[in-house]
Design an enzyme around this catalytic site. Sequence first.
Site, PDB file in Angstrom:
ATOM      1  CE  LYS A  82     -11.797  -6.508   2.295  1.00  0.00           C
ATOM      2  NZ  LYS A  82     -10.495  -5.953   1.913  1.00  0.00           N
ATOM      3  CG  HIS A  87      -1.911  -1.011   1.400  1.00  0.00           C
ATOM      4  ND1 HIS A  87      -2.083  -1.731   2.557  1.00  0.00           N
ATOM      5  CD2 HIS A  87      -2.849  -1.465   0.518  1.00  0.00           C
ATOM      6  CE1 HIS A  87      -3.102  -2.571   2.398  1.00  0.00           C
ATOM      7  NE2 HIS A  87      -3.580  -2.442   1.174  1.00  0.00           N
ATOM      8  NE  ARG A 146      -3.270  -7.256  -4.314  1.00  0.00           N
ATOM      9  CZ  ARG A 146      -4.017  -7.353  -3.226  1.00  0.00           C
ATOM     10  NH1 ARG A 146      -3.460  -7.708  -2.091  1.00  0.00           N
ATOM     11  NH2 ARG A 146      -5.303  -7.122  -3.277  1.00  0.00           N
ATOM     12  CB  SER A 186      -4.402  -6.394   4.897  1.00  0.00           C
ATOM     13  OG  SER A 186      -4.024  -5.116   4.453  1.00  0.00           O
TER      14      SER A 186
HETATM   15  P1  ADP Z   1      -9.741  -3.182  -0.358  1.00  0.00           P
HETATM   16  O1  ADP Z   1      -9.650  -1.727  -0.678  1.00  0.00           O
HETATM   17  O2  ADP Z   1     -10.094  -3.986  -1.577  1.00  0.00           O
HETATM   18  O3  ADP Z   1     -10.581  -3.470   0.850  1.00  0.00           O
HETATM   19  P2  ADP Z   1      -7.007  -3.076   0.634  1.00  0.00           P
HETATM   20  O4  ADP Z   1      -7.303  -2.078   1.670  1.00  0.00           O
HETATM   21  O5  ADP Z   1      -6.106  -4.195   1.048  1.00  0.00           O
HETATM   22  O6  ADP Z   1      -8.292  -3.740   0.024  1.00  0.00           O
HETATM   23  O7  ADP Z   1      -6.315  -2.401  -0.611  1.00  0.00           O
HETATM   24  C1  ADP Z   1      -6.485  -1.080  -1.004  1.00  0.00           C
HETATM   25  C2  ADP Z   1      -5.908  -0.929  -2.392  1.00  0.00           C
HETATM   26  O8  ADP Z   1      -4.524  -1.276  -2.385  1.00  0.00           O
HETATM   27  C3  ADP Z   1      -6.544  -1.829  -3.461  1.00  0.00           C
HETATM   28  O9  ADP Z   1      -6.540  -1.115  -4.687  1.00  0.00           O
HETATM   29  C4  ADP Z   1      -5.620  -2.996  -3.546  1.00  0.00           C
HETATM   30  O10 ADP Z   1      -5.682  -3.658  -4.793  1.00  0.00           O
HETATM   31  C5  ADP Z   1      -4.287  -2.293  -3.357  1.00  0.00           C
HETATM   32  N1  ADP Z   1      -3.275  -3.213  -2.854  1.00  0.00           N
HETATM   33  C6  ADP Z   1      -3.371  -4.084  -1.831  1.00  0.00           C
HETATM   34  N2  ADP Z   1      -2.240  -4.787  -1.685  1.00  0.00           N
HETATM   35  C7  ADP Z   1      -1.388  -4.354  -2.650  1.00  0.00           C
HETATM   36  C8  ADP Z   1      -0.054  -4.704  -3.055  1.00  0.00           C
HETATM   37  N3  ADP Z   1       0.624  -5.669  -2.445  1.00  0.00           N
HETATM   38  N4  ADP Z   1       0.488  -4.033  -4.093  1.00  0.00           N
HETATM   39  C9  ADP Z   1      -0.216  -3.071  -4.742  1.00  0.00           C
HETATM   40  N5  ADP Z   1      -1.474  -2.710  -4.435  1.00  0.00           N
HETATM   41  C10 ADP Z   1      -2.065  -3.336  -3.396  1.00  0.00           C
END
Ligand code: ADP
Length: 186
Positions: free
Chosen positions: A41, A17, A90, A128
């Site tokens: 979630k 992130h 990803r 996460s």
């Molecule tokens: P969500 O928003 O789907 O609940 P997250 O908070 O984990 O999930 O992710 C926020 C954003 O960061 C999403 O666009 C997700 O695809 C991106 N993201 C999560 N992990 C990674 C990573 N390892 N590399 C690049 N982008 C990521």
Amino acid sequence: MIRALYPGTFDPMHNGHIDIAQRAAAIFDEVVIGVYDAPPKKLLFNTEERVGLVRLALSHLQNCSIVSFEGLTVECARSIDAQVIVRGLRNVADFEFESQIGLANRQMAPDIELCCLLSSTEYIYLSSTIVKEVAGLDGDISAWVRPEIGVAIQQRFAENRPDTPQAGSVNNKSVTKTRGKLTHHG
Ligand code: ADP
């Protein structure tokens, strides 16, 4: 002046992130991290805690700020005058999800553009969920999160952990099996 919203659950913010936030901050004049208040979630950290951890992780970025929001992402973008929504990609699963949501968002808000940044190769497997699963099994997460965030995760698991049952009891075995659901392949 282009302001971008980078929305997500961030439970908690990990290095994948941070990488996306840094790269977005280099492209846009301002980046606002939108911490989604009530995702469907099970969460390790409440909204206030997730906002605090994002603040710790991104304190080095001058043009980054943080809001929490509930409801539609496009409404959050409108409320802060963001012209762009940033998301990270990803893999194909992320692409399918983001393209579907992105097209629905465009239908609702044609004036707001979607900008997807490809994950850097070193973080492509990182989520996460993985961070929490490994931390919950006492694994080393230091390569995946900032040290302060690692400490917060370990503290949360220590608070949540029930008293260790007697060694060799039936209970002990079932606890071990349940906790190993994702990362334990034995
Ligand atoms: P969500 O928003 O789907 O609940 P997250 O908070 O984990 O999930 O992710 C926020 C954003 O960061 C999403 O666009 C997700 O695809 C991106 N993201 C999560 N992990 C990674 C990573 N390892 N590399 C690049 N982008 C990521």
